[in-house]
Design a protein around this motif. Structure first.
Motif, PDB file in Angstrom:
ATOM      1  N   ALA A 131       0.838  -1.200   0.000  1.00 47.97           N
ATOM      2  CA  ALA A 131       0.000   0.000   0.000  1.00 47.97           C
ATOM      3  C   ALA A 131       0.875   1.254   0.000  1.00 47.97           C
ATOM      4  O   ALA A 131       0.584   2.229  -0.709  1.00 47.97           O
ATOM      5  CB  ALA A 131      -0.931  -0.011   1.211  1.00 47.97           C
ATOM      6  N   ARG A 132       1.953   1.221   0.767  1.00 47.55           N
ATOM      7  CA  ARG A 132       2.874   2.363   0.818  1.00 47.55           C
ATOM      8  C   ARG A 132       3.503   2.604  -0.544  1.00 47.55           C
ATOM      9  O   ARG A 132       3.596   3.739  -1.010  1.00 47.55           O
ATOM     10  CB  ARG A 132       3.954   2.112   1.870  1.00 47.55           C
ATOM     11  CG  ARG A 132       4.927   3.250   2.066  1.00 47.55           C
ATOM     12  CD  ARG A 132       5.949   2.905   3.165  1.00 47.55           C
ATOM     13  NE  ARG A 132       6.679   4.050   3.607  1.00 47.55           N
ATOM     14  CZ  ARG A 132       7.753   4.545   2.986  1.00 47.55           C
ATOM     15  NH1 ARG A 132       8.208   3.981   1.892  1.00 47.55           N
ATOM     16  NH2 ARG A 132       8.363   5.610   3.475  1.00 47.55           N
ATOM     17  N   LYS A 133       3.932   1.517  -1.207  1.00 48.79           N
ATOM     18  CA  LYS A 133       4.535   1.640  -2.535  1.00 48.79           C
ATOM     19  C   LYS A 133       3.526   2.192  -3.537  1.00 48.79           C
ATOM     20  O   LYS A 133       3.879   3.002  -4.396  1.00 48.79           O
ATOM     21  CB  LYS A 133       5.067   0.284  -3.004  1.00 48.79           C
ATOM     22  CG  LYS A 133       6.323  -0.145  -2.311  1.00 48.79           C
ATOM     23  CD  LYS A 133       6.780  -1.488  -2.852  1.00 48.79           C
ATOM     24  CE  LYS A 133       8.067  -1.950  -2.215  1.00 48.79           C
ATOM     25  NZ  LYS A 133       8.499  -3.250  -2.784  1.00 48.79           N
TER      26      LYS A 133
ATOM     27  N   ALA B 260       4.148  10.007  -7.340  1.00 51.07           N
ATOM     28  CA  ALA B 260       5.168  10.250  -8.356  1.00 51.07           C
ATOM     29  C   ALA B 260       4.537  10.443  -9.742  1.00 51.07           C
ATOM     30  O   ALA B 260       5.033  11.226 -10.552  1.00 51.07           O
ATOM     31  CB  ALA B 260       6.163   9.103  -8.400  1.00 51.07           C
ATOM     32  N   ALA B 261       3.422   9.755  -9.991  1.00 53.10           N
ATOM     33  CA  ALA B 261       2.759   9.832 -11.283  1.00 53.10           C
ATOM     34  C   ALA B 261       1.897  11.087 -11.416  1.00 53.10           C
ATOM     35  O   ALA B 261       1.608  11.526 -12.532  1.00 53.10           O
ATOM     36  CB  ALA B 261       1.894   8.599 -11.519  1.00 53.10           C
ATOM     37  N   GLY B 262       1.473  11.638 -10.297  1.00 57.57           N
ATOM     38  CA  GLY B 262       0.509  12.748 -10.406  1.00 57.57           C
ATOM     39  C   GLY B 262       0.959  13.917  -9.717  1.00 57.57           C
ATOM     40  O   GLY B 262       1.019  14.985  -9.662  1.00 57.57           O
TER      41      GLY B 262
END
Length: 95
Positions: A84-86, A93-95
């Motif tokens: 869940a953390r990842k 990082a994507a948004g």
């Protein structure tokens, strides 16, 4: 030894934080300890397959089995939290 294991340095100030960082970084955590350290040794020694033990040996074998089951359950919880953390980090990082 299995049940009472503590990481070297467990009494050093700041160890818990360092241990958490190692676990999150997948350097060493409960899953690694269970799957890559304890299970192979216990399987090699055939600890859970030993027959003919006296009452004390049977009790120790049962306690070890319960401990390993509990450790696996705790490792599963950790695995889920880590995943869940990842996912959260990847989404950031994507948004």
């Amino acid at each position: 030894v299995v049940v009472n294991f503590r990481m070297p340095g467990h009494g050093i100030p700041g160890f818990e934080r360092a241990a958490a960082q190692m676990a999150i970084g997948e350097v060493y955590n409960m899953r690694i300890h269970h799957d890559d350290v304890l299970e192979p040794v216990l399987r090699f020694l055939k600890i859970m397959e030993i027959d003919g033990l006296g009452p004390e040996g049977q009790k120790a074998q049962e306690e070890l089995g319960l401990f390993m089951g509990g450790l696996n359950a705790e490792a599963l919880k950790f695995d889920e939290k880590l995943a869940a953390r990842k996912a959260r980090m990847a989404a950031r990082a994507a948004g």
